[in-house]
Design a protein around this motif. Structure first.
Motif, PDB file in Angstrom:
ATOM      1  N   TRP A  52      13.420  30.707 -28.320  1.00  0.00           N
ATOM      2  CA  TRP A  52      14.184  30.345 -27.337  1.00  0.00           C
ATOM      3  C   TRP A  52      15.653  29.308 -27.625  1.00  0.00           C
ATOM      4  O   TRP A  52      16.599  29.334 -27.144  1.00  0.00           O
ATOM      5  N   GLU A  53      15.262  28.896 -28.953  1.00  0.00           N
ATOM      6  CA  GLU A  53      16.457  28.000 -29.651  1.00  0.00           C
ATOM      7  C   GLU A  53      17.642  29.112 -30.055  1.00  0.00           C
ATOM      8  O   GLU A  53      18.706  28.623 -29.750  1.00  0.00           O
ATOM      9  N   GLN A  71      19.161  29.842 -26.074  1.00  0.00           N
ATOM     10  CA  GLN A  71      19.256  29.156 -24.922  1.00  0.00           C
ATOM     11  C   GLN A  71      20.894  28.760 -24.585  1.00  0.00           C
ATOM     12  O   GLN A  71      21.279  28.189 -23.700  1.00  0.00           O
ATOM     13  N   ASN A  72      21.625  28.473 -25.803  1.00  0.00           N
ATOM     14  CA  ASN A  72      22.979  28.213 -25.487  1.00  0.00           C
ATOM     15  C   ASN A  72      23.911  29.297 -24.934  1.00  0.00           C
ATOM     16  O   ASN A  72      24.925  29.073 -24.880  1.00  0.00           O
ATOM     17  N   ASP A 110       9.164  28.635 -29.574  1.00  0.00           N
ATOM     18  CA  ASP A 110      10.270  27.773 -29.579  1.00  0.00           C
ATOM     19  C   ASP A 110      11.617  28.128 -30.364  1.00  0.00           C
ATOM     20  O   ASP A 110      12.697  27.898 -30.059  1.00  0.00           O
ATOM     21  N   ARG A 169      23.007  25.582 -18.453  1.00  0.00           N
ATOM     22  CA  ARG A 169      22.586  24.540 -19.520  1.00  0.00           C
ATOM     23  C   ARG A 169      23.287  23.157 -19.169  1.00  0.00           C
ATOM     24  O   ARG A 169      24.241  23.220 -18.579  1.00  0.00           O
ATOM     25  N   ASN A 178      15.488  27.878 -16.858  1.00  0.00           N
ATOM     26  CA  ASN A 178      16.107  29.159 -17.392  1.00  0.00           C
ATOM     27  C   ASN A 178      14.797  29.868 -18.567  1.00  0.00           C
ATOM     28  O   ASN A 178      14.754  31.185 -18.599  1.00  0.00           O
ATOM     29  N   ARG A 179      14.070  29.181 -19.145  1.00  0.00           N
ATOM     30  CA  ARG A 179      13.220  29.762 -19.945  1.00  0.00           C
ATOM     31  C   ARG A 179      12.113  30.255 -19.199  1.00  0.00           C
ATOM     32  O   ARG A 179      11.763  31.467 -19.437  1.00  0.00           O
TER      33      ARG A 179
END
Length: 123
Positions: free
Chosen positions: A11-12, A15-16, A8, A21, A32-33
């Motif tokens: 990913w954080e 992700q942006n 996690d 998104r 996306n993940r």
């Protein structure tokens, strides 16, 4: 957690930077993940595209989408972001881990055979 799954916190961090998104121009991507994990799976395991596990969806989508992301410089932005955050303390290089070529080990160098200067002047 699966072997090639992103944690996690990983990913954080990225992700942006990815298209699709919420709030981004264009359609919202729900996977996306999963797509990033499919790319990691292929690069780490070295499998051909057709051998991707079914959990990643259609195998043709991974190279197609990856190519589109490369053309729009999505991967480049992600790599630049991650490189900017890198903690390089562990990346110290010293002579204990750098191997030298066998010919650089200090062996006697062969010299070209030439006449001594005194013999050349006598002729």
């Amino acid at each position: 957690m699966r072997r090639y799954a992103l944690r996690d916190d990983q990913w954080e961090r990225i992700q942006n930077f990815l298209p699709g998104r919420v709030g981004h121009v264009g359609g919202t991507a729900a996977d996306n993940r999963l797509f990033v994990e499919a790319v990691l799976y292929r690069s780490r395991d070295g499998v051909p595209g057709r051998d991707l596990p079914e959990r990643f969806g259609g195998w043709k989508n991974v190279p197609r989408r990856g190519s589109r992301w490369a053309q729009s410089k999505v991967w480049e932005q992600v790599f630049e972001h991650l490189a900017g955050e890198a903690d390089n303390e562990y990346a110290i290089i010293d002579s204990t881990i750098v191997r030298a070529h066998q010919h650089s080990a200090g062996a006697q160098k062969k010299r070209a055979k030439t006449k001594p200067l005194d013999a050349a002047k006598a002729d």
